[in-house]
Design a protein around this motif. Sequence first.
Motif, PDB file in Angstrom:
ATOM      1  N   LYS A  48      30.615 -35.638 -15.581  1.00 49.53           N
ATOM      2  CA  LYS A  48      29.377 -35.144 -15.848  1.00 49.53           C
ATOM      3  C   LYS A  48      29.358 -33.394 -16.047  1.00 49.53           C
ATOM      4  O   LYS A  48      28.550 -32.855 -17.038  1.00 49.53           O
ATOM      5  CB  LYS A  48      28.243 -35.503 -15.004  1.00 49.53           C
ATOM      6  N   LEU A  49      30.287 -32.991 -15.229  1.00 48.56           N
ATOM      7  CA  LEU A  49      30.288 -31.603 -15.263  1.00 48.56           C
ATOM      8  C   LEU A  49      30.915 -31.005 -16.515  1.00 48.56           C
ATOM      9  O   LEU A  49      30.513 -29.740 -16.948  1.00 48.56           O
ATOM     10  CB  LEU A  49      31.045 -31.070 -13.959  1.00 48.56           C
ATOM     11  N   PHE A  50      31.898 -31.636 -17.091  1.00 47.92           N
ATOM     12  CA  PHE A  50      32.305 -30.852 -18.303  1.00 47.92           C
ATOM     13  C   PHE A  50      31.260 -31.166 -19.274  1.00 47.92           C
ATOM     14  O   PHE A  50      31.260 -30.426 -20.370  1.00 47.92           O
ATOM     15  CB  PHE A  50      33.578 -32.230 -18.632  1.00 47.92           C
ATOM     16  N   ARG A  51      30.585 -32.146 -19.491  1.00 47.23           N
ATOM     17  CA  ARG A  51      29.380 -32.239 -20.372  1.00 47.23           C
ATOM     18  C   ARG A  51      28.437 -31.022 -19.967  1.00 47.23           C
ATOM     19  O   ARG A  51      27.967 -30.484 -20.999  1.00 47.23           O
ATOM     20  CB  ARG A  51      28.583 -33.554 -20.248  1.00 47.23           C
ATOM     21  N   TYR A  52      28.216 -30.735 -18.855  1.00 48.77           N
ATOM     22  CA  TYR A  52      27.330 -29.313 -18.541  1.00 48.77           C
ATOM     23  C   TYR A  52      28.203 -28.257 -18.959  1.00 48.77           C
ATOM     24  O   TYR A  52      27.492 -27.418 -19.568  1.00 48.77           O
ATOM     25  CB  TYR A  52      27.412 -29.279 -17.127  1.00 48.77           C
ATOM     26  N   PHE A  53      29.429 -28.220 -19.007  1.00 54.65           N
ATOM     27  CA  PHE A  53      30.087 -26.989 -19.490  1.00 54.65           C
ATOM     28  C   PHE A  53      29.984 -26.817 -21.253  1.00 54.65           C
ATOM     29  O   PHE A  53      29.900 -25.896 -21.551  1.00 54.65           O
ATOM     30  CB  PHE A  53      31.554 -27.152 -19.351  1.00 54.65           C
ATOM     31  N   GLU A  54      29.707 -28.105 -21.671  1.00 57.86           N
ATOM     32  CA  GLU A  54      29.525 -28.019 -23.149  1.00 57.86           C
ATOM     33  C   GLU A  54      28.346 -27.661 -23.647  1.00 57.86           C
ATOM     34  O   GLU A  54      28.019 -27.139 -24.493  1.00 57.86           O
ATOM     35  CB  GLU A  54      30.096 -29.335 -23.766  1.00 57.86           C
ATOM     36  N   THR A  55      27.420 -28.189 -22.934  1.00 61.62           N
ATOM     37  CA  THR A  55      25.957 -28.058 -23.257  1.00 61.62           C
ATOM     38  C   THR A  55      25.140 -27.009 -22.410  1.00 61.62           C
ATOM     39  O   THR A  55      24.033 -26.553 -23.101  1.00 61.62           O
ATOM     40  CB  THR A  55      25.036 -29.372 -23.094  1.00 61.62           C
ATOM     41  N   GLY A  56      25.634 -26.732 -21.351  1.00 64.89           N
ATOM     42  CA  GLY A  56      24.802 -25.974 -20.495  1.00 64.89           C
ATOM     43  C   GLY A  56      23.509 -26.286 -20.086  1.00 64.89           C
ATOM     44  O   GLY A  56      22.720 -25.694 -19.359  1.00 64.89           O
ATOM     45  N   LYS A  57      23.367 -27.782 -20.105  1.00 63.11           N
ATOM     46  CA  LYS A  57      22.121 -28.359 -19.608  1.00 63.11           C
ATOM     47  C   LYS A  57      22.618 -29.682 -18.764  1.00 63.11           C
ATOM     48  O   LYS A  57      23.581 -30.301 -18.931  1.00 63.11           O
ATOM     49  CB  LYS A  57      21.293 -28.687 -20.836  1.00 63.11           C
ATOM     50  N   LEU A  58      21.681 -30.014 -17.692  1.00 59.12           N
ATOM     51  CA  LEU A  58      21.891 -31.051 -16.944  1.00 59.12           C
ATOM     52  C   LEU A  58      20.992 -32.286 -17.812  1.00 59.12           C
ATOM     53  O   LEU A  58      20.564 -31.922 -18.660  1.00 59.12           O
ATOM     54  CB  LEU A  58      21.311 -30.918 -15.611  1.00 59.12           C
ATOM     55  N   ASN A  59      21.494 -33.646 -17.485  1.00 58.36           N
ATOM     56  CA  ASN A  59      21.038 -34.489 -18.007  1.00 58.36           C
ATOM     57  C   ASN A  59      19.568 -34.640 -17.797  1.00 58.36           C
ATOM     58  O   ASN A  59      19.258 -34.523 -16.479  1.00 58.36           O
ATOM     59  CB  ASN A  59      21.790 -35.925 -17.509  1.00 58.36           C
ATOM     60  N   SER A  60      18.748 -35.051 -18.720  1.00 57.06           N
ATOM     61  CA  SER A  60      17.458 -35.017 -18.545  1.00 57.06           C
ATOM     62  C   SER A  60      16.887 -36.331 -18.106  1.00 57.06           C
ATOM     63  O   SER A  60      17.295 -37.296 -18.773  1.00 57.06           O
ATOM     64  CB  SER A  60      16.470 -34.474 -19.814  1.00 57.06           C
ATOM     65  N   PHE A  61      15.931 -36.471 -17.021  1.00 61.34           N
ATOM     66  CA  PHE A  61      15.573 -37.806 -16.807  1.00 61.34           C
ATOM     67  C   PHE A  61      13.875 -37.885 -16.832  1.00 61.34           C
ATOM     68  O   PHE A  61      13.244 -36.838 -17.068  1.00 61.34           O
ATOM     69  CB  PHE A  61      15.742 -38.453 -15.277  1.00 61.34           C
ATOM     70  N   TRP A  62      13.488 -39.163 -16.905  1.00 59.21           N
ATOM     71  CA  TRP A  62      12.156 -39.279 -17.262  1.00 59.21           C
ATOM     72  C   TRP A  62      11.106 -38.484 -16.329  1.00 59.21           C
ATOM     73  O   TRP A  62      11.413 -38.701 -15.073  1.00 59.21           O
ATOM     74  CB  TRP A  62      11.674 -40.866 -17.258  1.00 59.21           C
TER      75      TRP A  62
END
Length: 534
Positions: A482-496
């Motif tokens: 999940k951290l690598f995804r954060y490195f790519e997008t600069g955003k945390l996963n969004s939740f409802w």
Amino acid sequence: MFLVPSLDLDVKEKEKMQRFLTLLDNSNVGSIIDRYIRNNTSLGGRPGYNYFHLFATILYGFAFGKSTLRELADACKYDLRYIYLMEQETPSYTKFCDFINKVIVPNEEEIFSLINAEIQNETGIDFEDAFIDGTKYEANANKYKFVWKPIKHHKNISIKAGNIIKEHDLIPNFNDEAMIKSSTVAYALTHLNNKRDSFDEKTYITLHKTLLAILDKVMEYEEKEEICGPDRKSYYKTDKDATAMALKADYYSGLGSNMHAAYNIQLLVIKGYVFSYDISQERTDIDVFIPTIDRFFRLYGYFPKRICADAGYGSLDNYRYLHKCRIENYVKHQSWEGNKSGRNPDCYHLNDDDTITCLNAKKGYEVKLDYRHPRKAEAVFYKVEGCGPCPWSPFCKKYMRRQDEDFRIFEVVKELERYKYESEENLCSPKGIEIRVNRSIQVEGAFGITKQDYGYTRARRRGINKVSTEIMLNSLGLNVAKLFRYFETGKLNSFWIAPIDLQPEEFKKPNLKRLVKKGKKINASMIENYGKAK
């Protein structure tokens, strides 16, 4: 000689790798690894593999599906990412195994907390809404080679041994033991040898042979009971820490008869990241709620603001724990679903003045019954009178053989009822609705990714300590992915997030006709089964 590959990592991939390695450096996990570095090549020692590279490669492998040691060893030969992390070294799978057992197993909690603390610092996650859920993972054991705790056999052989000892006066002033000890049988054998002259040869040989056989069996039973411990009833020969459990796969085919060697795994998830875990031999989740939160506090030094969990965790001890630690209670109670849907509601409500109100709006008062004791600890009895003409009576008295009584006795744990109403109020609020939606997304999603995407449905190591380390590495690997995804997008996963104008949820009103029909059906079945048993 090593043939240098003609290909190199993509620039963006290399940047992500460097950020990952920088995060490991900043986490101070290197201070743990430093303790185990012994080789000194300047003094003539044989150069070994770089421990820091080994750790980074293992963690990266668990993050991206290379969680078997053979897969890791192979990836270091052909996968450019792993070649980059190991700097072209190619350790064997046994080297990875030795490193995990030597360095990671004894320091799993410290490693987990240091890296997660740095992930939190990197992403800015707040520890407010936490979610707990559990599952069972099959152990790496032969499911057909298991042993039940031999309590019944031990008691039976204790009676037999006690009768022999008393009949032949082998131990003076012998008192019966429910579970006879091997030392007692050995003591009886010693006395038999000392009294050999008082027996004829045939009797002596028979007694000696019988007591020796009993001694062998008692020693076997004691060994099995010691392995099981006080809280377990079974273990598996190929993994003695594993316990016989029914998995979800057995729910629709032989539940209770298809037993598997398994461990109970708990995860505490915040913003999609796993921040605490627990591995136990418990068959149910209710007793592992507190250890999971205790580990969170031990790792980070404080508690989450709110905790949400399903009805499998709703108990008085767990509610007391949340109240003591000042954690907001969003844990469903056992009768939550029945109250919410109106299909199986509680038959009474505890009022602020310590009275109760039944479904027919009649008040009940606390009473003392000399002829009856509460089945639950800290429970008291309440009595509601005037039940004769009550239309709710068939449902309210569904588990009673006598339906003609003009009163109804309820057993009430007042403290538990207060906590139940507190959790209901929290869960029905707009924030509670938001948390309930996110629980199914976050913590159940973590198990879904691990099982479906990574294919991790069975433990690969044996022994509860090594399985605990394996679960820690899987959880940490999920966080790194999940951290690598954060490195790519600069955003945390969004939740409802609940809308501002969202109204609190209200429970459905119970349907009298449906509940009466249900109550009569349950009562008829109960009386029929009671008659058969009698």
